[in-house]
Design an enzyme around this catalytic site. Sequence first.
Site, PDB file in Angstrom:
ATOM      1  N   ARG A 105       1.112  -1.171   0.068  1.00 50.11           N
ATOM      2  CA  ARG A 105       0.174  -0.484  -0.194  1.00 50.11           C
ATOM      3  C   ARG A 105       0.730   1.288   0.142  1.00 50.11           C
ATOM      4  NH1 ARG A 105      -3.507   2.637   4.903  1.00 50.11           N
ATOM      5  NH2 ARG A 105      -4.295   4.577   2.834  1.00 50.11           N
ATOM      6  N   HIS A 150      -3.623  10.661   0.787  1.00 47.31           N
ATOM      7  CA  HIS A 150      -2.246  10.524   2.422  1.00 47.31           C
ATOM      8  C   HIS A 150      -2.070  11.479   2.913  1.00 47.31           C
ATOM      9  CE1 HIS A 150      -1.374   6.862   4.434  1.00 47.31           C
ATOM     10  NE2 HIS A 150      -0.952   8.330   5.750  1.00 47.31           N
ATOM     11  N   GLU A 195      -8.236   7.989   6.427  1.00 48.82           N
ATOM     12  CA  GLU A 195      -7.899   9.030   7.697  1.00 48.82           C
ATOM     13  C   GLU A 195      -8.365  10.112   7.830  1.00 48.82           C
ATOM     14  OE1 GLU A 195      -4.485   6.373  10.641  1.00 48.82           O
ATOM     15  OE2 GLU A 195      -4.479   8.443   9.861  1.00 48.82           O
ATOM     16  N   ASN A 335      -7.241   1.439   9.685  1.00 51.43           N
ATOM     17  CA  ASN A 335      -6.042   1.848  10.694  1.00 51.43           C
ATOM     18  C   ASN A 335      -6.217   2.010  11.553  1.00 51.43           C
ATOM     19  OD1 ASN A 335      -5.682   2.529   7.526  1.00 51.43           O
ATOM     20  ND2 ASN A 335      -5.124   4.314   8.047  1.00 51.43           N
ATOM     21  N   TYR A 337      -4.488   1.494  15.861  1.00 51.75           N
ATOM     22  CA  TYR A 337      -3.705   1.730  16.964  1.00 51.75           C
ATOM     23  C   TYR A 337      -3.715   1.523  18.264  1.00 51.75           C
ATOM     24  CZ  TYR A 337      -1.135   3.304  12.910  1.00 51.75           C
ATOM     25  OH  TYR A 337       0.072   3.237  11.147  1.00 51.75           O
ATOM     26  N   GLU A 406      -3.256  -0.394   8.051  1.00 51.83           N
ATOM     27  CA  GLU A 406      -2.123   0.403   8.680  1.00 51.83           C
ATOM     28  C   GLU A 406      -2.721  -0.257  10.632  1.00 51.83           C
ATOM     29  OE1 GLU A 406      -1.293   4.153   9.301  1.00 51.83           O
ATOM     30  OE2 GLU A 406      -1.643   4.575   7.157  1.00 51.83           O
TER      31      GLU A 406
END
Length: 511
Positions: A105, A150, A195, A335, A337, A406
């Site tokens: 990606r 992005h 995002e 994504n 985290y 991600e």
Amino acid sequence: MMLRFLTLFALIFCISVTESHKIKSARHDVRNFPEGFLFGTATASYQVEGAWDVDGKAPNIWDHMTHNDPCLIKDCSNGDIADNSYYLYKRDVEMMRELGIKFYRFSLSWPRILPTSFPDEINEAGVQYYNNLIDELLKYNIEPMITLYHWDLPQKLQELGGWTNPFIVDWFGDYARIAYRLFGDRVKYWMTINEPYQVCYQGYGDVTKAPRLNMKGIAEYMCGKNLLMAHARAYHIYDDEFRSSQNGVVFIAYSAQWYEPESENEIQAAEECNQFMWAFYVHPIFSETGDYPPIVKERVAAKSAEQGFARSRLIEFTPEEVDYVRDTADIFGLNHYSTNFVYRNDSVNGYYESPSFYDDMGVIMYQTDEYKIGESDFTKSIPWGFYKLLTKIREDYNNPTVFICENGFATHGGLNDDDRVQNMRTYLSAMLDAIEEGSDVRAYAFWSLMDNFEWMQGYIERFGLYEVDYEDPERTRTPRKSAFVYKEIVKTHSLDFHYEPTDTVMTIDEL
């Protein structure tokens, strides 16, 4: 007596929650991934390419910000050279071959392809760079997955209002059409925007991403609607003009962390937090009704009225726009985290600047050092939140096909990155828990292939499977322990917590 009972109940509740978290994140048996599951890595144009002003590329908002006020970045750095991938892309692909991954990606730089920001001038040198990268990937059977945007908006468009200007729907659509036309014969996976929350809140409502407008409670909502409409425009262009001949898929890459109630009394507060923080952008596309989540519309309208505004600060969709945006994603791009804990009490009144997105939401979020591993505070390791998030996506949005675009962990450098390895394994295990319960997760991209320019953190926070030596003009890339572990996961299609790499040199296996 009642107080003692309630205290005991709360203790039992906390213990049961803690134990369930352990069950969902600490299985150390060898676990297999589903047949056909795809592994990859991810990067982004401004973070790795460098070559900021060569071969006809025009400035983007990060070029503008870092050159005009360098020390807004934690280490006063910028992405002028970064990993120099504009020149070193063959080494990047070699690293992917060493890992054995099936997809990569990466993102396109809008001002590298369209230096005027518009389709009247196509920069052939920029196009050739991406052609070279795509062809090099396909040469070794690595699938290119492209993100159109992005975060590196052309500076010229920002001077026209950027994502707060409704004409950006047309501008982004024009750019998307050019990209499909140039690369769509070989690229079958397209992410429109990376995002949305970070683009709109951090860049327009706050000051933690370029362009740092700091217009809380207003600009993030203007940006949010325009961004969703721009995504939908890019989707419909592909659907109407390219899908029949190119047979690809189009989706959006959401940033969604999990927001966990501090106690059973905060379940509603945490639910509303999840609705604001990520469902704000998911609900218009993936829900059966479309539109923003009802609680978001209600809270922003009520707050706006209290503050004396003539109308809600949230610019709502018309019924026609609701229909235009709904169902404009073939895959749920995620994504993820970390996780935050949430509570709401009287202390929230006046806690946030008013008006603002966070004041509208009306909750307080926090993390604790209990979940810190390693030296970095940037990412707390809370894998059970990943499981809960995937479960909620399955239950709330009719179990869409999910690509993890991600997931990763920050360190401050060094090749023996056991903390990254631990985080990788526990998050993959949590993902497998969700898959075993029915979540349709089909791909996983580790962030990141290599260290890169980590936005406002500069080069302090390192996310790479490969360490990059920024003191070396050649930007030498060296595999960390996590690279060897990830390679074994990809090769065996399984997760073994007890595997310890013995190799000291990364070699290329045949794909």
